[in-house]
Scaffold this motif. Structure first.
Motif, PDB file in Angstrom:
ATOM      1  N   PHE A   1       0.871  -1.176   0.000  1.00 52.15           N
ATOM      2  CA  PHE A   1       0.000   0.000   0.000  1.00 52.15           C
ATOM      3  C   PHE A   1       0.905   1.221   0.000  1.00 52.15           C
ATOM      4  O   PHE A   1       1.664   1.440   0.951  1.00 52.15           O
ATOM      5  CB  PHE A   1      -0.900   0.003   1.238  1.00 52.15           C
ATOM      6  CG  PHE A   1      -1.968  -1.045   1.208  1.00 52.15           C
ATOM      7  CD1 PHE A   1      -3.133  -0.841   0.488  1.00 52.15           C
ATOM      8  CD2 PHE A   1      -1.809  -2.249   1.898  1.00 52.15           C
ATOM      9  CE1 PHE A   1      -4.135  -1.805   0.459  1.00 52.15           C
ATOM     10  CE2 PHE A   1      -2.796  -3.220   1.878  1.00 52.15           C
ATOM     11  CZ  PHE A   1      -3.970  -3.001   1.157  1.00 52.15           C
TER      12      PHE A   1
ATOM     13  N   VAL B   1      -3.407  -1.108  -8.631  1.00 48.79           N
ATOM     14  CA  VAL B   1      -4.611  -0.318  -8.380  1.00 48.79           C
ATOM     15  C   VAL B   1      -4.183   1.063  -7.916  1.00 48.79           C
ATOM     16  O   VAL B   1      -3.300   1.183  -7.056  1.00 48.79           O
ATOM     17  CB  VAL B   1      -5.485  -0.984  -7.290  1.00 48.79           C
ATOM     18  CG1 VAL B   1      -6.688  -0.107  -6.948  1.00 48.79           C
ATOM     19  CG2 VAL B   1      -5.941  -2.367  -7.734  1.00 48.79           C
ATOM     20  N   THR B   2      -4.799   2.105  -8.468  1.00 44.16           N
ATOM     21  CA  THR B   2      -4.410   3.464  -8.088  1.00 44.16           C
ATOM     22  C   THR B   2      -5.582   4.424  -8.231  1.00 44.16           C
ATOM     23  O   THR B   2      -6.514   4.165  -9.008  1.00 44.16           O
ATOM     24  CB  THR B   2      -3.222   3.941  -8.956  1.00 44.16           C
ATOM     25  OG1 THR B   2      -2.923   5.311  -8.626  1.00 44.16           O
ATOM     26  CG2 THR B   2      -3.515   3.848 -10.447  1.00 44.16           C
TER      27      THR B   2
ATOM     28  N   PRO C   1     -12.622   3.126  -2.928  1.00 49.01           N
ATOM     29  CA  PRO C   1     -11.452   2.259  -2.980  1.00 49.01           C
ATOM     30  C   PRO C   1     -11.637   0.871  -2.372  1.00 49.01           C
ATOM     31  O   PRO C   1     -11.253  -0.134  -2.974  1.00 49.01           O
ATOM     32  CB  PRO C   1     -10.395   3.047  -2.199  1.00 49.01           C
ATOM     33  CG  PRO C   1     -11.155   3.983  -1.325  1.00 49.01           C
ATOM     34  CD  PRO C   1     -12.443   4.300  -2.037  1.00 49.01           C
TER      35      PRO C   1
ATOM     36  N   VAL D   1     -10.653  -2.738  -4.134  1.00 49.64           N
ATOM     37  CA  VAL D   1      -9.427  -3.449  -3.740  1.00 49.64           C
ATOM     38  C   VAL D   1      -9.778  -4.824  -3.170  1.00 49.64           C
ATOM     39  O   VAL D   1      -9.097  -5.817  -3.452  1.00 49.64           O
ATOM     40  CB  VAL D   1      -8.604  -2.613  -2.734  1.00 49.64           C
ATOM     41  CG1 VAL D   1      -7.383  -3.378  -2.251  1.00 49.64           C
ATOM     42  CG2 VAL D   1      -8.166  -1.297  -3.392  1.00 49.64           C
TER      43      VAL D   1
ATOM     44  N   THR E   1     -10.489  -7.080  -5.982  1.00 48.17           N
ATOM     45  CA  THR E   1      -9.224  -7.396  -6.650  1.00 48.17           C
ATOM     46  C   THR E   1      -8.484  -8.504  -5.901  1.00 48.17           C
ATOM     47  O   THR E   1      -7.992  -9.463  -6.502  1.00 48.17           O
ATOM     48  CB  THR E   1      -8.348  -6.127  -6.743  1.00 48.17           C
ATOM     49  OG1 THR E   1      -9.038  -5.146  -7.503  1.00 48.17           O
ATOM     50  CG2 THR E   1      -7.006  -6.424  -7.392  1.00 48.17           C
TER      51      THR E   1
ATOM     52  N   LEU F   1       0.308  -7.500  -5.306  1.00 49.18           N
ATOM     53  CA  LEU F   1      -0.597  -6.379  -5.569  1.00 49.18           C
ATOM     54  C   LEU F   1       0.015  -5.088  -5.064  1.00 49.18           C
ATOM     55  O   LEU F   1       0.521  -5.027  -3.939  1.00 49.18           O
ATOM     56  CB  LEU F   1      -1.947  -6.624  -4.871  1.00 49.18           C
ATOM     57  CG  LEU F   1      -2.941  -5.453  -4.857  1.00 49.18           C
ATOM     58  CD1 LEU F   1      -3.390  -5.073  -6.273  1.00 49.18           C
ATOM     59  CD2 LEU F   1      -4.157  -5.796  -3.983  1.00 49.18           C
TER      60      LEU F   1
ATOM     61  N   VAL G   1      -1.111  -1.143  -4.417  1.00 51.04           N
ATOM     62  CA  VAL G   1      -2.214  -0.185  -4.361  1.00 51.04           C
ATOM     63  C   VAL G   1      -1.637   1.178  -4.017  1.00 51.04           C
ATOM     64  O   VAL G   1      -1.026   1.349  -2.956  1.00 51.04           O
ATOM     65  CB  VAL G   1      -3.256  -0.569  -3.293  1.00 51.04           C
ATOM     66  CG1 VAL G   1      -4.397   0.457  -3.282  1.00 51.04           C
ATOM     67  CG2 VAL G   1      -3.792  -1.970  -3.524  1.00 51.04           C
ATOM     68  N   GLU G   2      -1.805   2.125  -4.922  1.00 51.43           N
ATOM     69  CA  GLU G   2      -1.368   3.497  -4.648  1.00 51.43           C
ATOM     70  C   GLU G   2      -2.576   4.364  -4.336  1.00 51.43           C
ATOM     71  O   GLU G   2      -3.580   4.316  -5.057  1.00 51.43           O
ATOM     72  CB  GLU G   2      -0.665   4.103  -5.875  1.00 51.43           C
ATOM     73  CG  GLU G   2      -0.293   5.566  -5.643  1.00 51.43           C
ATOM     74  CD  GLU G   2      -0.094   6.384  -6.929  1.00 51.43           C
ATOM     75  OE1 GLU G   2      -0.693   6.055  -7.968  1.00 51.43           O
ATOM     76  OE2 GLU G   2       0.662   7.364  -6.883  1.00 51.43           O
ATOM     77  N   TRP G   3      -2.489   5.142  -3.266  1.00 44.74           N
ATOM     78  CA  TRP G   3      -3.532   6.136  -3.004  1.00 44.74           C
ATOM     79  C   TRP G   3      -2.834   7.475  -2.827  1.00 44.74           C
ATOM     80  O   TRP G   3      -1.931   7.605  -2.005  1.00 44.74           O
ATOM     81  CB  TRP G   3      -4.343   5.747  -1.759  1.00 44.74           C
ATOM     82  CG  TRP G   3      -5.811   6.000  -1.938  1.00 44.74           C
ATOM     83  CD1 TRP G   3      -6.582   6.840  -1.184  1.00 44.74           C
ATOM     84  CD2 TRP G   3      -6.680   5.422  -2.919  1.00 44.74           C
ATOM     85  NE1 TRP G   3      -7.873   6.815  -1.664  1.00 44.74           N
ATOM     86  CE2 TRP G   3      -7.961   5.965  -2.712  1.00 44.74           C
ATOM     87  CE3 TRP G   3      -6.500   4.509  -3.967  1.00 44.74           C
ATOM     88  CZ2 TRP G   3      -9.059   5.621  -3.508  1.00 44.74           C
ATOM     89  CZ3 TRP G   3      -7.586   4.168  -4.754  1.00 44.74           C
ATOM     90  CH2 TRP G   3      -8.839   4.719  -4.526  1.00 44.74           C
TER      91      TRP G   3
END
Ligand SMILES: [Zn+2]
Length: 373
Positions: A36, A132-133, A227, A231, A234, A247, A249-251
């Motif tokens: 993350f 995921v972003t 989100p 996620v 996913t 995986l 995940v960028e936030w």
């Protein structure tokens, strides 16, 4: 000492080495790794985000993660990194120049050499992978997982590389923004984004709800999305692969827009809490940032919601200086260390002060993999 005692001594030493060595560690490897990445989520931003949400210090799920280190984010050519070099270090174990995406400068001046990413190691070994972003899918942070370009601005090359993977069949699940960019980029190549992604075996949509169905998927949109459900869906898809998954995940947590940046801290924290509950004990979960940001908490009283104090201050212009404002923001990346926090197999290696490149090594070691020399 007799030979017999020596032999016995040797046998017990060998057994002890085995017990603490690779053979014993085998059972503790991670099957899955999730990173993350709070983009620009430095210590002051995480701290302020938590207080804003709950009016208590250290109130986030991130604060409960048992293994914590402080990660240096400097790049090869600068003390203050951009997202491209910052994420390259985390994904490849190599520091590079700002603006470079999973390449390092070559000996030949002006040339660059691609560096294999953790996602590519996973693809090569038959694991499933996802990116995921809440930023455009071609932006530097997600691109550093799957593309190799000398400049993060090479949008068309990045789009081309999504569909021309060097290992395995490429990223299995993509969710991000930049749909209009994708449409323009593929149109310039006499095709459509939908045709190109469909031909590569993806279901192509702008709706994260398609993650509920099995198979490879690319969700590209221009609007924000919720989100946590995306996620979680996913993770459920990726977890179908018995070999495991990787995986990222960028936030985005840049606080140039204060409200939005701090809201994203809480969104990502909720997401990590939820995913930690569903991902299973064989998953290494790592939270970190690619760099910090010029946010400071310079004031504020307990007993009144922080959000209210920020709003009141904003309504009274000119009464405070930046040095004693409740929250002030100098719009730019900053060079101090960021949090790395982890839970799951291999998380115990996240401790003390460490370079951001070590995070790559920690994830590789969690999987039980050795990097190519
Ligand atoms: Zn960044």
């Amino acid at each position: 000492m007799t030979d017999k005692i020596l032999r016995r001594l040797f046998a017990s030493v060998a057994l002890a080495a085995l017990a603490g060595g690779p053979a014993a560690a085998q059972g503790h490897h991670a099957r899955n790794v999730i990173v993350f990445l709070g983009d620009a989520g430095g210590v002051p931003t995480i701290s302020a985000g938590g207080i804003l949400a709950h009016d208590r210090p250290q109130s986030l799920f991130i604060h409960t993660m048992p293994n914590v280190g402080l990660s240096d984010t400097s790049s090869l050519d600068s003390w203050v990194t951009d997202s491209a070099a910052g994420m390259t270090a985390i994904m490849t174990g190599k520091k590079t120049n700002n603006a470079m995406v999973s390449v390092v400068p070559s000996a030949a001046k002006g040339d660059v050499t691609p560096v294999k990413t953790l996602l590519e190691y996973a693809e090569q070994r038959g694991l499933s992978t996802g990116v995921v972003t809440n930023m455009p899918i071609w932006d530097a942070t997600p691109a550093a997982c799957y593309a190799h370009v000398a400049s993060r601005k090479n949008k068309d090359d990045i789009f081309r590389q999504i569909l021309a993977p060097r290992f395995g069949n490429g990223v299995d699940i993509l969710i991000g923004k930049g749909r209009a960019d994708a449409i323009a980029s593929f149109a310039a190549r006499q095709t459509t984004a939908e045709q190109a992604f469909t031909a590569a075996g993806y279901r192509f949509s702008d709706d994260p709800a398609i993650m509920g169905q099995a198979g490879r998927a690319a969700v590209l949109r221009d609007a924000d999305y919720a989100p946590t459900p995306a996620v979680e869906a996913t993770v459920r898809q990726l977890a179908r692969n018995p070999k495991g998954y990787f995986l990222m995940v960028e936030w985005d947590m840049h606080t140039d827009k204060l409200d939005k940046g701090l809201r994203h801290v809480v969104e990502m924290d909720d997401m990590i809490r939820r995913i930690s509950a569903v991902a299973g004990k064989d998953t290494l979960i790592l939270f970190t940032a690619d760099h910090s940001f010029g946010l400071r908490m310079g004031g504020g009283k307990r007993g009144t919601p922080l959000a209210q104090q920020i709003a009141e201050e904003a309504a009274e212009p000119g009464v405070t200086t930046a040095s004693n404002q409740v929250v002030s923001v100098e719009d730019g990346h900053t060079g101090e260390e960021v949090i790395a926090a982890a839970t799951g197999p291999g998380a115990e290696r996240v401790r003390g002060f460490l370079p951001n490149t070590r995070l790559f090594e920690i994830m590789m070691a969690a999987f039980g993999w050795k990097a190519d020399s």
